[in-house]
Design a protein around this motif. Structure first.
Motif, PDB file in Angstrom:
ATOM      1  N   VAL A   1       2.337   5.316   2.346  1.00  0.00           N
ATOM      2  CA  VAL A   1       1.316   5.513   3.369  1.00  0.00           C
ATOM      3  C   VAL A   1       1.998   6.114   4.591  1.00  0.00           C
ATOM      4  N   SER A   2       1.336   7.019   5.262  1.00  0.00           N
ATOM      5  CA  SER A   2       1.952   7.715   6.397  1.00  0.00           C
ATOM      6  C   SER A   2       1.814   6.953   7.708  1.00  0.00           C
TER       7      SER A   2
ATOM      8  N   ASN B   1       0.806  -1.215   0.000  1.00  0.00           N
ATOM      9  CA  ASN B   1       0.000   0.000   0.000  1.00  0.00           C
ATOM     10  C   ASN B   1       0.846   1.275   0.000  1.00  0.00           C
ATOM     11  N   TYR B   2       2.139   1.112  -0.179  1.00  0.00           N
ATOM     12  CA  TYR B   2       3.061   2.250  -0.118  1.00  0.00           C
ATOM     13  C   TYR B   2       2.858   3.186  -1.320  1.00  0.00           C
TER      14      TYR B   2
ATOM     15  N   LYS C   1      -3.976   3.985   8.360  1.00  0.00           N
ATOM     16  CA  LYS C   1      -4.682   4.418   7.156  1.00  0.00           C
ATOM     17  C   LYS C   1      -5.181   3.228   6.340  1.00  0.00           C
ATOM     18  N   LEU C   2      -4.706   2.035   6.667  1.00  0.00           N
ATOM     19  CA  LEU C   2      -5.096   0.839   5.917  1.00  0.00           C
ATOM     20  C   LEU C   2      -6.358   0.229   6.517  1.00  0.00           C
TER      21      LEU C   2
END
Length: 260
Positions: free
Chosen positions: A116-117, A113-114, A121-122
């Motif tokens: 991503v902070s 999912n990169y 967030k996932l």
């Protein structure tokens, strides 16, 4: 709209993270005490050697730098573990299997999912992170990260040090260890992980008479016992002056543990 829901969930995170309890999934309790099988964790070790950065008080991961070939090797490692039957292993091999699998799956989720902070967030729209998402199938059973931690590791081994070795890809989390777990090194790594976390500010920060603890000690307080028992646990590993838990607050940093 999604960002609004994420903000609401972030504010509610302590309540969410107080919820998971150790609840044994009986299907995963069997083991083979006579087994001499040694699971190969070399692919995971190679990834750690290449991309994990060890700093004085924090380990960080070079997510941005992971090559396509190494992403493939990580996926291959996870697939190999999923195709074996951990119930046929002895207890020490099982422990290494589940801890390495949890950590490898977490890194894989970030890479998939990169950029991503934060891992929070996932997951689905109303989820705080991906921990209840089915991420692997073993012996025909779909498992989540929460299944591995709270329905296998915690109830079977009943060791609070487990919280120091399962990594959630966050700065507030106990470090992702630079060594893959094995049956031979697990006890040493558990001790090393506990000592490192408890002597870091993200674990225990003392300011005069006030002590700020990681929220882990709040969310999973039942694993550490009473406040007096927790105090003894912390002082077993702390260097220098013993800590006294009179005035306590809790904190946790969900930012990604990324090396820039």
């Amino acid at each position: 709209m999604r960002s609004l829901f994420a903000l609401i969930l972030l504010c509610l995170s302590p309540a969410i993270f107080a919820a998971p309890k150790a609840d044994l999934w009986p299907d995963w309790q069997p083991h083979n005490a006579a087994s001499t099988v040694q699971v190969d964790h070399s692919r995971w070790q190679q990834l750690l050697d290449k991309y994990l950065v060890t700093q004085p008080t924090q380990t960080l991961f070079r997510y941005r730098q992971v090559s396509d070939s190494d992403r493939y090797e990580l996926g291959r490692y996870v697939r190999d573990l999923s195709q074996s039957d951990p119930r046929q292993l002895n207890r020490r091999e099982q422990f290494a299997y589940w801890v390495n699998l949890y950590n490898a799956l977490t890194v894989k989720l970030i890479l998939d999912n990169y950029p991503v902070s934060s891992i929070t967030k996932l997951g689905g729209l109303f989820s705080f992170g991906p921990w209840d998402e089915e991420v692997i199938t073993i012996n025909g059973k779909a498992l989540t990260l929460n299944d591995i931690e709270h329905r296998i590791l915690r109830p079977i081994w009943q060791d609070p040090r487990i919280h120091y070795v399962v990594n959630c890809a966050s700065l507030g989390c106990p470090d992702l260890q630079p060594q893959a777990f094995t049956a031979a090194n697990a006890e040493a790594l558990l001790e090393q992980s506990a000592k490192r976390f408890i002597n870091s500010d993200k674990g225990v920060a003392v300011r005069g008479n006030r002590v700020r603890l990681s929220s882990i000690y709040d969310w999973y307080g039942s694993d550490f016992g009473t406040r007096a028992q927790l105090q003894r646990h912390l002082n077993r590993y702390r260097d220098g002056k013993p800590v006294t838990l009179n005035s306590v607050s809790y904190d946790y940093n969900w930012a990604l543990n990324e090396a820039r």
